[in-house]
Design an enzyme around this catalytic site. Sequence first.
Site, mmCIF file in Angstrom:
data_model
loop_
_atom_site.group_PDB
_atom_site.id
_atom_site.type_symbol
_atom_site.label_atom_id
_atom_site.label_comp_id
_atom_site.label_asym_id
_atom_site.label_seq_id
_atom_site.Cartn_x
_atom_site.Cartn_y
_atom_site.Cartn_z
ATOM 1 N N LYS A 48 7.550 -0.707 1.461
ATOM 2 C CA LYS A 48 7.321 0.268 0.470
ATOM 3 C C LYS A 48 8.563 0.917 -0.083
ATOM 4 C CE LYS A 48 2.649 1.044 1.636
ATOM 5 N NZ LYS A 48 1.414 1.708 2.239
ATOM 6 N N GLN A 92 -0.390 7.189 4.916
ATOM 7 C CA GLN A 92 -0.459 5.901 5.521
ATOM 8 C C GLN A 92 -1.489 5.908 6.405
ATOM 9 O OE1 GLN A 92 1.782 3.452 4.616
ATOM 10 N NE2 GLN A 92 0.539 1.797 5.806
ATOM 11 N N ASP A 115 -3.197 5.250 -4.131
ATOM 12 C CA ASP A 115 -3.645 4.058 -3.206
ATOM 13 C C ASP A 115 -5.329 3.906 -3.552
ATOM 14 O OD1 ASP A 115 -2.238 2.703 -1.307
ATOM 15 O OD2 ASP A 115 -2.112 4.375 -0.153
#
Length: 279
Positions: A48, A92, A115
């Site tokens: 990323k 994450q 996300d």
Amino acid sequence: MQLLDGKKVREERTPVLVERLKALSFVPGFVIIQIGNREDSTAFIAAKKAFAKKLGVKEIHIQLEEKVTGKEIISVIQKYNGDKEVQGIILQLPLPIHIDSDEVIDAILPSKDIDGLTSYNVKRWMNGHENAFMPATTRGIKELLEHYSIDLFGKKVTIVGRSSLVGKPTALMCLNQNATVTICHSKTVGLENETKKADVLIVAIGKPSFIGKTFVSKGQVVIDVGITRLSNGKLSGDVNFEEAKSIVGSLTPVPGGVGQMTVLALFENLVDACYNGKN
Ligand code: NAP
């Protein structure tokens, strides 16, 4: 066999993203919050960060100790919820088991939830709101299928894996595309029958090369979401590529398939967040 080449598709789509970024009056920023130091998480974060660098997007990487409390993570999230320089917050996953993931995820401001994992966003896009964030892997799979003109309308789709991160949202996306969807998991009886009957098979279980020749059928589209680092350092998908390639019609490689599209989709969500202050 047609290779569904996520790397190539991402390369082709990146200039569009760059143009949209250039048209903004500011440089977007996002934060990645990592708990502990899982090797796989570190590798995903590196991918990323590398793409963020290529796009010229500002990135902040916060690393918290494995033993951090949920309350402490939430206070970090709240800091970035209020930071005008930050348009996207990525937590994450997976989190350590002592953390209540749902509670922590829901602390993310929905308009910065690139996300697409907060309850608010899940409910919004589940109910068909166009401007809610779709989880990045699911958006990546959708865009990969679209790129290769694979229409899900009326198709039989089998998804192996029912996680909140991949399996469930991807099932919902396929349903919203008018596919007839079967969701399988570790307790499914007769898994091979379920996978073989599909026009489109999507696998996200985290078991290297689990889906071999007895699970697939002629002409199928097979999307391999799994990514596992083997002891020899190589990455493996959940599908046995060598066995499947001579049977199926289309197949994603690992690496170079869904993973590439996930990263692209994440930054597409970030740019969307910049444009219209989602939600
Ligand atoms: P997860 O939360 O561990 O979920 C795994 C799912 O697979 C569960 O639903 C589990 O069933 C099911 N499963 C496990 N073994 C099975 C078996 N033998 N037969 C049938 N179903 C089985 O994993 P995840 O977060 O969804 O990730 C799955 C894989 O995708 C991992 O390799 C991960 O690294 C990868 N991933 C890739 C991307 C990408 O961008 N390419 C993004 C995210 C994740 P139960 O529910 O019954 O336990």
